[in-house]
Design an enzyme around this catalytic site. Structure first.
Site, short mmCIF file in Angstrom:
data_model
loop_
_atom_site.label_atom_id
_atom_site.label_comp_id
_atom_site.label_asym_id
_atom_site.label_seq_id
_atom_site.Cartn_x
_atom_site.Cartn_y
_atom_site.Cartn_z
N LYS A 64 -4.46 -9.36 -8.58
CA LYS A 64 -5.57 -9.57 -8.02
C LYS A 64 -6.22 -8.51 -8.26
CE LYS A 64 -5.17 -7.65 -3.06
NZ LYS A 64 -5.46 -7.40 -2.38
N LYS A 105 -10.53 -3.09 -5.21
CA LYS A 105 -10.71 -1.78 -5.27
C LYS A 105 -10.19 -0.64 -5.34
CE LYS A 105 -14.61 -1.34 -4.24
NZ LYS A 105 -15.52 -0.73 -5.85
N LYS A 165 0.92 -0.84 -0.04
CA LYS A 165 0.22 0.08 -0.11
C LYS A 165 0.59 1.32 0.11
CE LYS A 165 -4.22 -1.74 1.38
NZ LYS A 165 -5.57 -2.46 3.09
P1 TYM Z 1 -11.26 -6.69 2.65
O1 TYM Z 1 -12.02 -5.96 2.80
O2 TYM Z 1 -10.07 -6.43 1.78
O3 TYM Z 1 -11.83 -7.78 1.42
C1 TYM Z 1 -12.58 -8.84 1.92
C2 TYM Z 1 -12.43 -10.44 1.41
O4 TYM Z 1 -12.58 -10.39 0.75
C3 TYM Z 1 -11.37 -11.18 0.01
N1 TYM Z 1 -10.29 -10.44 -1.55
C4 TYM Z 1 -11.04 -11.67 -2.40
N2 TYM Z 1 -10.41 -12.80 -2.36
C5 TYM Z 1 -10.08 -13.13 -3.80
N3 TYM Z 1 -9.82 -12.44 -4.71
C6 TYM Z 1 -9.97 -10.69 -4.93
N4 TYM Z 1 -9.86 -10.77 -5.76
C7 TYM Z 1 -9.74 -10.66 -3.69
N5 TYM Z 1 -9.82 -9.37 -3.15
C8 TYM Z 1 -10.14 -9.50 -1.73
C9 TYM Z 1 -10.84 -11.43 1.02
O5 TYM Z 1 -9.44 -12.28 1.05
C10 TYM Z 1 -10.79 -10.60 2.04
O6 TYM Z 1 -11.37 -12.43 2.75
N6 TYM Z 1 -8.25 -7.22 6.93
C11 TYM Z 1 -9.35 -7.94 6.02
C12 TYM Z 1 -10.57 -7.56 6.62
C13 TYM Z 1 -10.62 -7.48 7.84
C14 TYM Z 1 -10.25 -9.59 8.31
C15 TYM Z 1 -10.65 -9.11 9.74
C16 TYM Z 1 -11.16 -10.61 7.75
C17 TYM Z 1 -10.56 -7.29 9.14
N7 TYM Z 1 -10.41 -8.24 10.53
C18 TYM Z 1 -10.89 -10.50 11.06
C19 TYM Z 1 -11.07 -11.85 8.37
C20 TYM Z 1 -10.80 -12.06 9.94
C21 TYM Z 1 -9.51 -7.29 4.15
O7 TYM Z 1 -9.21 -5.39 4.23
O8 TYM Z 1 -10.17 -7.54 3.99
#
Ligand code: TYM
Length: 330
Positions: A193, A196, A112
């Site tokens: 990947k 967003k 990032k």
């Molecule tokens: P975030 O909000 O970026 O993404 C949410 C979920 O979507 C998955 N994901 C993907 N899976 C497959 N292909 C992709 N291109 C792709 N982009 C996103 C992410 O792996 C995620 O499962 N840090 C985490 C949020 C979080 C969290 C937690 C997750 C905070 N606390 C506790 C699990 C448990 C995040 O930024 O996800």
């Protein structure tokens, strides 16, 4: 029953296809067997400054999309991170067990920064808050996409370290990462990947895109100069990504798709993938419209779920609180 925790950041009005196939689809499947807690992690979203009204709207919309995707609030606990103050408190207690160098090794933070996001300390300690999210619910399993693997490793390390000092404090969670759909790729750059913050508009499918836009994006997906439709991530990342999307949504094994598309062209594949995606998202979008028509009901579900989450979280936090030597209330 075993526990699950997972969450998504409310950083946009719509989740994208990667969030859906990498995470939400599995959340819905797993809630049948597990005691599941699904969080809208709004405190994590504060690492990027957002207009307050926009954040409020996005938090509601993210919760609504969990429901529209099939999370059932009668079965699973849908919670908002900021409504459960135990998350920030545990985050501090865990921060005091995290080596600086360990936090400094997190690649998502480095990525990032490299991409120009301004680095506040919240962004740096973000994985520690994530560990707190998970450990507070004694989660056995955490269904996430591939990009969260390193954060899950840190969570496990912290749980084991604390348990080493105070045995039995935490459940050490496992990541639940489904092969194939755990990394949905950018349609325009299938070696990156779908994201967003990093994907171009054409590279990313929003779950709330209308059918025409979805079709346009899939038809413009980057492929390769060959003609053969086969799954080979290294040689044919674009075609492989389309096959994964199709296979996950249509519940058809990739080998079967390869056979069905024998002798056909990329145009045929794209046309069919577009149909499959549009058909899958149609009911999602209409449920989303219904849910957003009643924001009071949505707020009620979020509040009730968060209250329920807090009952669990306060007990788990209490274990560490006492173990550390913080005085109890009398
Ligand atoms: P975030 O909000 O970026 O993404 C949410 C979920 O979507 C998955 N994901 C993907 N899976 C497959 N292909 C992709 N291109 C792709 N982009 C996103 C992410 O792996 C995620 O499962 N840090 C985490 C949020 C979080 C969290 C937690 C997750 C905070 N606390 C506790 C699990 C448990 C995040 O930024 O996800």
């Amino acid at each position: 029953r075993q526990r699950i925790f997972s969450g998504m950041q409310p950083t946009s009005d719509s989740l994208h296809l990667g969030n859906y196939l990498g995470a939400l689809v599995n959340w819905v499947a797993l809630q049948e067997e597990y005691d599941a807690f699904y969080g809208v992690v709004d405190l994590h979203a504060l690492t990027v400054q957002t207009e307050p009204a926009v954040l409020r709207e996005r938090s509601r919309r993210t919760a609504a999309q969990y429901l529209a995707g099939g999370v059932d609030p009668a079965r699973s606990t849908l919670m908002l991170q900021s409504m459960v103050p135990e998350h920030t408190e545990l985050s501090w207690l865990l921060a005091c067990h995290t080596a600086f160098g360990e936090a400094n090794r997190m690649t998502q933070f480095k990525d990032k920064i490299a991409k120009g996001q301004s680095a506040n300390v919240g962004l740096f300690t973000y994985p520690i808050l994530m560990a707190a999210d998970i450990l507070l619910y004694d989660a056995d399993l955490v269904p996430v996409g591939e990009d969260q693997r390193q954060h899950l490793e840190l969570t496990r390390d912290l749980a084991e370290r604390v348990n080493g000092r105070f045995p039995g404090t935490f459940v050490v969670p496992d990541a639940y990462i489904v092969k194939g759909s755990a990394k949905i790729m950018d349609l325009q750059d299938p070696t990156a990947k779908m994201s967003k913050s990093l994907s171009s508009d054409l590279g990313l499918i929003d779950l709330l895109d209308d059918p025409k836009r979805i079709t346009k994006k899939i038809k413009s997906a980057v492929t390769d100069p060959e003609r053969e439709i086969r799954y080979d991530v290294d040689a044919k990342p674009g075609v492989s990504n389309l096959l994964v999307i199709h296979s996950t949504l249509s519940a058809t094994p990739i080998a079967e798709l390869e056979r069905a598309f024998e002798g056909k062209g990329y145009g045929d594949l794209k046309g069919e993938v577009a149909e499959v995606v549009v058909a899958a998202l149609e009911p999602f979008q209409s449920r989303m419209a219904e849910l957003m028509a009643d924001p009071a009901e949505l707020d009620r579900i979020i509040t009730a779920g968060s209250d329920k989450a807090r009952e669990v979280a306060s007990v788990v936090l209490g274990r560490l609180h006492d173990a550390l030597g913080l005085l109890p209330r009398v």
